[in-house]
Structures are given as C-alpha cells and as structure tokens.
Scaffold this active site. Structure first.
Site, mmCIF file in Angstrom:
data_model
loop_
_atom_site.group_PDB
_atom_site.id
_atom_site.type_symbol
_atom_site.label_atom_id
_atom_site.label_comp_id
_atom_site.label_asym_id
_atom_site.label_seq_id
_atom_site.Cartn_x
_atom_site.Cartn_y
_atom_site.Cartn_z
ATOM 1 N N ALA A 42 0.820 -1.208 0.000
ATOM 2 C CA ALA A 42 0.000 0.000 0.000
ATOM 3 C C ALA A 42 0.856 1.261 0.000
ATOM 4 C CB ALA A 42 -0.910 0.014 1.231
ATOM 5 N N GLY A 88 -0.049 -5.377 0.247
ATOM 6 C CA GLY A 88 -1.090 -5.485 -0.774
ATOM 7 C C GLY A 88 -0.604 -6.134 -2.053
ATOM 8 N N GLU A 91 -0.894 -9.685 -1.283
ATOM 9 C CA GLU A 91 -2.322 -10.019 -1.252
ATOM 10 C C GLU A 91 -2.862 -10.157 -2.676
ATOM 11 O OE1 GLU A 91 -4.314 -8.395 2.699
ATOM 12 O OE2 GLU A 91 -3.217 -6.813 1.637
ATOM 13 N N GLU A 113 2.564 -5.304 7.005
ATOM 14 C CA GLU A 113 1.793 -4.121 7.404
ATOM 15 C C GLU A 113 1.727 -3.909 8.902
ATOM 16 O OE1 GLU A 113 -0.644 -5.864 3.904
ATOM 17 O OE2 GLU A 113 0.845 -6.535 5.336
#
Length: 180
Positions: A42, A88, A91, A113
């Site tokens: 992110a 992310g 992910e 994170e």
C-alpha cells in the site's frame, strides 16, 4: 519509482482485468510487471491521512472486490513474481491461482503491514491460511516478517521458483495450458 497499491494502481488493474476478460478465446491471465519489484504494498503516504471511516471502508472494500474479481475471472490466473511482493502486492498474488517466483534470494514475499500499525486488508488474512495453514499464516500476519524466495517456496507461500524471467513466464504459460 515503486509499484504501490493506490487508487491509480487499482484503477489500472480494474481496467486491465476488464480488457483481458473481454478477449475472445481467453485461456488465462498472467499478472506480472516489468518493474524490479512486483509490488511493495500500500501507498502508506496515501493511507495514513485517510480519516473518514466510510471513505476508508469503501476504498478497502473496492480493493477486495477487485482482487476477488481476479480470483473469480473464470480462467486460470498466475502471478509471475519477478521481484518482491509485500503487503497489498502479496495479497494480489494470493488472489491468483498460482504464484511463481524468480529464484532470487533478494526476492521477498509477506504481509509486513503490522509493523506499520496496519492490518492486512485486501484478503491476505483469509487467503494465506488456505495455502499455508492457520498456524503459519497467523505467524506471518502478526509478526510481519517477509520471507525470501527459497523459504517462501518451502513454506508454500509461492508454488514454484524459476531461474530466469523467461523460464518463469514459460512456466506460467505451461501451467495455464495444463489447468484450463
């Protein structure tokens, strides 16, 4: 300078996925990058200032829907990790059906994170346990320690390692052909 998950990334992925799914005779999708890192996660500088709970919820919900649409594309989807996939980015890799990586000890995958005070919010807490088991997934989610490619393969966080970009993409094409 880096591939980050932000609104521009999400819009681009949404557009690319829509284009791919509209192709007649589509056999599969390979998610990759020409950048040295796959995706470092992110955009923290964009995430931290978000103060409106509804706007934050809507953004995360949209990202989850985007990754889910990749996962349910109706064709095999392979992630070609030519560089690190963190947060992310990992992910996104988890939302594909197969994760292939360059056999490079500098390549890392994981969900770091939590070390920044953020819980993985794009499906990693659901998808990682499915591929590595609950115990290993809990350790990775709560400790936030990325793992290097050889260990990621050993733990099941990536499915295969390949020596070169060319071999990686050849294996991705072969896996799609073998798993219609």
């Amino acid at each position: 300078k880096t591939n980050k998950v932000d609104r521009i990334f999400a819009e681009g992925l949404h557009e690319a996925l829509g284009w791919a799914k509209a192709q007649v005779g589509l056999k599969g999708i390979i998610v990759g990058t020409a950048h040295k890192n796959f995706c470092v996660g992110a955009d923290i500088d964009g995430l931290y200032p978000m103060r409106d709970p509804q706007a934050t919820y809507d953004y995360v919900k949209g990202l989850n829907a985007l990754f889910r649409s990749l996962e349910t594309a109706g064709v095999p989807v392979v992630c070609a990790l030519t560089g690190s996939a963190l947060g992310g980015g990992y992910e996104l890799a988890l939302a594909t059906h197969r994760r292939l990586a360059i056999d490079d000890p500098s390549l890392q995958v994981g969900l770091p994170e939590v070390t920044l005070g953020v819980i993985p919010g794009a499906g990693g807490t659901q998808r990682l346990p499915r591929i590595v088991g609950v115990q290993k997934a809990l350790e990775h989610v709560t400790q936030g320690q990325p793992v290097r490619a050889p260990k990621a393969k050993q733990l099941g966080m990536v499915d295969e390692l390949h020596p070169t970009r060319e071999a990686l993409y050849a294996a991705a094409h072969a896996w799609i052909a073998a798993n219609p």
